[in-house]
Design an enzyme around this catalytic site. Structure first.
Site, PDB file in Angstrom:
ATOM      1  N   GLU A  87       0.839  -1.206   0.000  1.00 49.58           N
ATOM      2  CA  GLU A  87       0.000   0.000   0.000  1.00 49.58           C
ATOM      3  C   GLU A  87       0.875   1.258   0.000  1.00 49.58           C
ATOM      4  O   GLU A  87       0.579   2.232  -0.677  1.00 49.58           O
ATOM      5  CB  GLU A  87      -0.936   0.019   1.218  1.00 49.58           C
ATOM      6  CG  GLU A  87      -1.971  -1.095   1.238  1.00 49.58           C
ATOM      7  CD  GLU A  87      -2.886  -1.082   0.026  1.00 49.58           C
ATOM      8  OE1 GLU A  87      -3.199   0.014  -0.466  1.00 49.58           O
ATOM      9  OE2 GLU A  87      -3.261  -2.163  -0.458  1.00 49.58           O
ATOM     10  N   ASP A 119       4.096  -3.753  -5.772  1.00 52.09           N
ATOM     11  CA  ASP A 119       4.660  -5.047  -5.361  1.00 52.09           C
ATOM     12  C   ASP A 119       6.181  -4.961  -5.281  1.00 52.09           C
ATOM     13  O   ASP A 119       6.797  -5.437  -4.331  1.00 52.09           O
ATOM     14  CB  ASP A 119       4.297  -6.132  -6.384  1.00 52.09           C
ATOM     15  CG  ASP A 119       2.925  -6.743  -6.107  1.00 52.09           C
ATOM     16  OD1 ASP A 119       2.337  -6.419  -5.062  1.00 52.09           O
ATOM     17  OD2 ASP A 119       2.458  -7.538  -6.941  1.00 52.09           O
TER      18      ASP A 119
HETATM   19 ZN   LIG Z   1      -2.334  -2.318  -4.776  1.00 51.30          ZN
END
Ligand SMILES: [Zn+2]
Length: 411
Positions: free
Chosen positions: A267, A348
């Site tokens: 996030e 990521d």
């Molecule tokens: Zn995401």
């Protein structure tokens, strides 16, 4: 265009269904250690049930569009309000709110089907009829209270100005930014309970991660998502200093601390790369262009008559525009989804560096299992609908960072 969008939409669902069904009998090799055949098949069945509903949704919304326009629905709603002889912005408000309500009511059976049949059958639903009904009433109330002043002001500008598209745009941007800013503290609590994370050990780790990433926020919250469903998620809300990171309680219960830290790092990756601002910028440019097109269309005789609407003014133009835009906008959907998937990829990668790639992989696998997400989506369906890269691509990307790190440690 409507016919084309319906045909493509339905064709995509059949592609996805065939692809998922084809891979139903074996777990993809990369996941075979971690995901059982039973849960893989459960995900396949859940995906297929959702696709059947999606097809009906596509058909119903096309029929509704035709009923509102050529079928005379808009003319009928106008005829309910015009005899009252209110001033034009108020007639417009009454018309728009009635339209929104009717449209919402027609969507209700599908929502009921999704919640109480599909979600129920796969063990995800925790909503009771009472919670569902209260949600609906709250939603209608909140929408009316929030939208009425906005619609009134916008209609007043549209009826009294020549170049209204610019002032209406300023109004719209101000309204949406204020709403985003207020959302976490004022609106979301109407529907869910939020608690600050209370685990001191977890909190300490999170503080450390936030410091490393240079992030300040009004805290990390746990939300009682389990009130409605067993699905788990984490998201960002709010703007500026009001921003919050929210974890569903369902997610906190199924992930360990390492995994929560990795999801949080993902996030924060969105924050680090400025994805939220980029999306906001795109939304603003999009709404400006939309309003310019609307301003032009509202002056064109054929726009109304071609769609079977006899009242030619800004509020009928506004609703016609809202009804017809999706029919054309779906052509741009692959572009939007592509950009979204790229952002997820970047987040990521960021998480792999700030936390641990393996922990994120573990968390994702739990999420896929808990949400019954298919591991074998069709590529063309995904290009239109997937906001996140397919499971396989994400895990392979993360594995490559894991190996890099190992390589570095060995040197
Ligand atoms: Zn995401």
């Amino acid at each position: 265009m409507l016919l084309l969008s319906v045909v493509i939409g339905i064709w995509l669902t059949y592609r996805q269904q065939a692809h998922v069904r084809h891979h139903r009998h074996t777990v993809p090799e990369l996941f075979s250690q971690r995901i059982t055949l039973e849960s893989h098949q459960n995900s396949a069945d859940y995906t297929i049930a959702g696709l059947q509903l999606e097809r009906i949704e596509i058909l119903i919304s096309a029929l509704l569009l035709l009923a509102f326009t050529l079928g005379g629905g808009i003319n009928y709603i106008i005829s309910l309000w015009q005899p009252l002889q209110l001033n034009p912005p108020l007639t417009g408000l009454g018309f728009i709110l009635t339209f929104v309500l009717v449209n919402h009511l027609f969507g209700l059976p599908l929502m009921l089907w999704r919640t109480f049949i599909i979600e129920q059958a796969f063990g995800f639903n925790r909503t009771t009829w009472l919670v569902f009904l209260l949600d609906q009433l709250k939603e209608i109330f909140v929408t009316t209270v929030l939208l009425s002043p906005l619609i009134l002001m916008a209609l007043w500008l549209m009826l009294n100005q020549q170049q209204w598209w610019f002032t209406v745009w300023i109004l719209w941007v101000t309204f949406s930014l204020t709403l985003m800013w207020l959302y976490p503290a004022i609106i979301a609590p109407l529907f869910n309970k939020f608690k600050k994370l209370s685990d001191p050990e977890l909190e300490r780790r999170i503080e450390f991660l936030l410091q490393r990433c240079g992030f300040s926020s009004k805290g990390i919250y746990a939300m009682d998502g389990s009130r409605r469903s067993n699905h788990g998620n984490a998201y960002f809300a709010g703007l500026g200093r009001n921003k919050r990171i929210v974890f569903y309680d369902t997610l906190i219960n199924s992930l360990n601390h390492d995994e929560i830290e990795a999801v949080l790092a993902h996030e924060l990756g969105h924050f680090h790369h400025g994805h939220i601002n980029k999306r906001l910028g795109m939304m603003m440019i999009g709404s400006l262009l939309g309003l310019m097109v609307l301003a032009w269309l509202s002056d064109q005789e054929w726009f109304y008559s071609g769609l079977g609407v006899s009242t030619h003014n800004v509020y009928t133009a506004l609703i016609l525009f809202m009804l017809c835009t999706p029919v054309f906008a779906f052509l741009f959907q692959p572009l939007l989804m592509f950009s979204s998937r790229r952002h997820e990829f970047q987040a990521d990668t960021y998480a792999a560096h700030q936390a641990d790639a393996q922990h994120l992989i573990n968390a994702l696998l739990k999420l896929y299992k808990d949400n019954a997400t298919t591991l074998t989506p069709d590529s063309i369906y995904s290009s239109f609908h997937a906001s996140h890269p397919p499971a396989l691509t994400r895990i392979e990307n993360l594995l490559s960072y894991k190996d890099q790190k190992k390589g570095r440690n060995n040197q």
